[in-house]
Scaffold this active site. Sequence first.
Site, short mmCIF file in Angstrom:
data_model
loop_
_atom_site.label_atom_id
_atom_site.label_comp_id
_atom_site.label_asym_id
_atom_site.label_seq_id
_atom_site.Cartn_x
_atom_site.Cartn_y
_atom_site.Cartn_z
NE ARG A 140 -3.86 -11.02 -9.30
CZ ARG A 140 -3.09 -10.51 -8.25
NH1 ARG A 140 -2.79 -11.55 -7.21
NH2 ARG A 140 -2.85 -9.33 -8.17
CE LYS B 46 8.73 -5.78 -2.49
NZ LYS B 46 7.49 -5.48 -2.13
CB THR C 161 5.55 -11.40 -8.56
OG1 THR C 161 5.37 -10.39 -7.78
CG2 THR C 161 6.24 -12.61 -8.00
NE ARG D 289 -3.47 -5.76 -6.96
CZ ARG D 289 -2.39 -5.56 -7.75
NH1 ARG D 289 -2.73 -4.55 -8.74
NH2 ARG D 289 -1.07 -6.10 -8.01
CG ASP E 200 20.45 2.82 1.99
OD1 ASP E 200 21.79 3.25 1.87
OD2 ASP E 200 19.65 3.78 1.72
CG ASP F 55 6.70 -6.51 0.87
OD1 ASP F 55 7.98 -6.69 0.83
OD2 ASP F 55 5.96 -6.35 0.12
CE LYS G 190 2.53 -6.95 1.45
NZ LYS G 190 3.41 -6.50 -0.04
O1 C5P Z 1 -2.70 -7.54 -5.10
P1 C5P Z 1 -1.60 -8.67 -5.09
O2 C5P Z 1 -1.87 -9.89 -4.72
O3 C5P Z 1 -0.65 -8.49 -6.41
O4 C5P Z 1 -0.39 -8.14 -3.95
C1 C5P Z 1 1.06 -8.71 -3.98
C2 C5P Z 1 1.74 -8.08 -2.80
O5 C5P Z 1 2.79 -8.69 -2.97
C3 C5P Z 1 2.02 -6.64 -2.93
O6 C5P Z 1 1.81 -6.03 -1.65
C4 C5P Z 1 3.35 -6.46 -3.51
O7 C5P Z 1 3.97 -5.31 -2.93
C5 C5P Z 1 3.99 -7.64 -2.83
N1 C5P Z 1 5.30 -8.33 -3.53
C6 C5P Z 1 5.21 -8.72 -4.87
N2 C5P Z 1 6.51 -9.21 -5.44
C7 C5P Z 1 7.28 -9.22 -4.70
C8 C5P Z 1 7.56 -8.85 -3.44
C9 C5P Z 1 6.23 -8.45 -2.86
O8 C5P Z 1 4.15 -8.44 -5.53
N3 C5P Z 1 8.48 -9.82 -5.29
#
Ligand code: C5P
Length: 248
Positions: free
Chosen positions: A196, A66, A128, A226, A69, A64, A37
Amino acid sequence: MKANEVKDHLIIALDTSSEDEARKYIDLLSEYTGYFKVGLELFTSVGPKIIKVIKDKGNKVFFDGKFLDIPNTVSHAVANMVRHKVDMINVYMSGGAVMLAETKKLMFETAKECNIEPPSLLGVTVLTSITNNILQEDLKIKSQLDEYVLHLASIALSNNMDGIICSPNEASLIKTLKNEKYGADRKFLIVTPGIRPKWASADDQKRTATPKEAIQNGATHIVVGRPVTADKNPKDAIKKILDEIESS
Ligand code: C5P
């Protein structure tokens, strides 16, 4: 799930501003994941060339961006990303039905002009990191969070979007809605960040689930950042996640 299919369901988020670091993760993890991504942080720092680096490794790209506009701006921005040959792209559902329709139309026209497959166009529902409280108190949206996400998903379905981004907690509601209204054969991607594993820290994510729970809930793809990239050993972390997906 078959072992050779597992990595097609995994999207590793390259959230870094450093090209060297992104390249390090791409080299280290490309054989274990279907997609990488590229989000706002990496794109605004390194630019489109990182997409070619990923594609040259044989991986797919979820861009991504997002986008949100007016229809003219979003549709042309998406068309430009089609020319960069991304495989998945997203726009905010709150842009409205005209924005979605114009974007889809120009996306198809551009793909045809370039003689390539159009990417999957996904709708972003609610981040999220947003809780029910933030949605209702700060954003003044009266619905409950899961009702609101479901509403946006039903707009995505009726506007022929290829899928949706939501939290793993809403995936099963969306899958049920899709199957009831359009049948199990209607292809609709349910892409869930907020993943997670039990052994990882929650960071700023609020609506989370483990990789196994997300897939069991109906996610077709999980986005993991992460828990892999911040791990002392990203390769071990990604392998544990693949095992979890395989066993779900
Ligand atoms: O590090 P982590 O696993 O939290 O990363 C989640 C990824 O998903 C991030 O790149 C974040 O920008 C993306 N994301 C998100 N929630 C959304 C859409 C995308 O966390 N609704």
